[in-house]
Design a protein around this motif. Structure first.
Motif, PDB file in Angstrom:
ATOM      1  N   HIS A 107      -2.483   1.298   5.735  1.00 32.67           N
ATOM      2  CA  HIS A 107      -2.936   1.838   4.402  1.00 32.67           C
ATOM      3  C   HIS A 107      -3.151   3.310   4.269  1.00 32.67           C
TER       4      HIS A 107
ATOM      5  N   PRO B 201       0.751  -1.324  -0.031  1.00 31.35           N
ATOM      6  CA  PRO B 201       0.145   0.065   0.073  1.00 31.35           C
ATOM      7  C   PRO B 201       0.871   1.267  -0.154  1.00 31.35           C
TER       8      PRO B 201
ATOM      9  N   ARG C 257      -5.190  -5.149   0.135  1.00 31.82           N
ATOM     10  CA  ARG C 257      -3.946  -5.281  -0.380  1.00 31.82           C
ATOM     11  C   ARG C 257      -3.027  -5.494   0.654  1.00 31.82           C
TER      12      ARG C 257
ATOM     13  N   TYR D 136     -10.400   1.126   6.151  1.00 31.59           N
ATOM     14  CA  TYR D 136      -9.087   0.437   5.758  1.00 31.59           C
ATOM     15  C   TYR D 136      -8.300   0.089   7.069  1.00 31.59           C
TER      16      TYR D 136
END
Length: 350
Positions: A330, A103, A245, A326
């Motif tokens: 991130h 990220p 991710r 998130y």
């Protein structure tokens, strides 16, 4: 002083040098490094189905899962065990690698198992847990695996996670999709789906949020998608951020770093309600796999189209239910709500 012992083992056409094979890795059970190494060779069918061509983070416990040992984290990098995201510079040239982006925008070459020799090499380094990304080496930007992580919160346990998994199965059936369950190796349950690799991490995460919200609407007494622990109550948390991710889950047939040496084990839907996750461990899983085969054997057969979930996400957004927070590492994402614990958020003046 006598030199430490070492053994040479042929695996998939490669010679792996196993050092300190008698080092005790799981003192409570007496399992050694050799036992861990042999375990991963014995579950080759299952572990390669889970890892093949996937960038994989290694959770290494080089001194074993001994009393008092702890895992280094982002917040505290002092630890006896650690996550290895980059292939060491001293690694052999034959190891397959894949470049992945974090990220933060930084990149790394991660191990990308092409055969069992890659798994054996990692086990020799003291890898206990394998954490593959939900992508393949050929396309690291588009997940081909959707992961539903059912995490029991305080006051709930494995039985509630199993009940929640039943709700997941029923909803997937309505959508014409097939989920593949496994134990987490702890109190949770994971349900995996193969999907068409057409969507980004952001889109697949959004699809899981929409799916989780629908499950929670149907069973508000059982399931929650609340990110903040103070809002979850005695529910099973459907952890949508496992599709963000650089978020990974211990794969099927991976050992877990606990005193029992449990295994994240694929099971059939019909046997899940009667399972005790502690029954699946380093000693019991290899004969189970040999006798019964892999319950996930068909997981690659029918990749699913997640378009219905993305349509639900659009519906929810129009209804006022947009994105959710998130993970803290991130960068701030477009449309994401405040990343502030509700009890600490500044209240508007009356």
């Amino acid at each position: 002083m006598a030199k430490a012992t070492a053994e040479e083992v042929e695996v998939a056409g490669r010679t792996i040098r196993l050092t300190n094979p008698d080092r005790v890795y799981f003192p409570a059970r007496g399992f050694t490094k050799r036992d861990v190494f042999s375990y991963y060779l014995s579950v080759s069918e299952g572990i390669m189905r889970a890892l093949r061509d996937r960038p994989t983070t290694l959770e290494r416990w080089p001194q074993g899962v001994i009393e008092g040992a702890k895992l280094a984290t982002r917040q505290d990098n002092r630890g006896d065990a650690f996550y290895q995201k980059r292939v060491p510079k001293t690694a052999p040239d034959w190891l397959a690698r894949a470049e992945i982006a974090f990220p933060s925008g930084r990149t790394a070459d991660e191990l990308c198992p092409a055969d069992l020799a890659h798994v054996a090499w990692a086990a020799q380094l003291g890898t206990i847990v394998f954490h593959p990304w939900p992508v393949r080496k050929g396309d690291v930007e588009h997940p081909d695996e959707l992961r539903i992580d059912l995490d029991p919160q305080p006051g709930t346990g494995f039985a509630e996670a199993v009940e929640a998994a039943g709700e997941v199965r029923a909803l997937l059936a309505e959508l014409g999709a097939v989920g593949w369950p496994k134990t987490s190796g702890g109190r949770g349950v994971h349900v995996y789906l193969r999907i068409q690799p057409r969507w980004t991490f952001t889109e697949v995460r959004r699809a899981v949020i929409a799916f989780g919200r629908e499950v929670a609407r149907r069973r508000p007494d059982l399931v929650t998608t609340a990110w903040w622990k103070e809002q979850r109550g005695e529910h099973v948390f459907l952890d949508y951020n496992q599709m963000a991710r650089d978020r990974t889950i211990a794969c099927a047939y991976s050992l877990r770093a606990n005193q029992r040496a449990t295994v994240s084990t694929p099971v059939a839907w019909e046997e899940l309600p009667a399972c005790d996750p502690d029954d699946f461990d380093l000693a019991s899983v290899p004969p189970r796999l040999a006798q019964r085969g892999d319950p996930h054997a068909g997981i690659d057969d029918h990749p699913w189209d997640i378009t219905p979930l993305l349509e639900w996400a659009e519906r929810d957004e129009h209804g006022g239910d947009g994105d959710l927070p998130y993970p803290p590492d991130h960068p701030k994402m477009p449309g994401e709500p405040m990343r502030v614990q509700p009890s600490r958020a500044r209240q508007p003046e009356s």
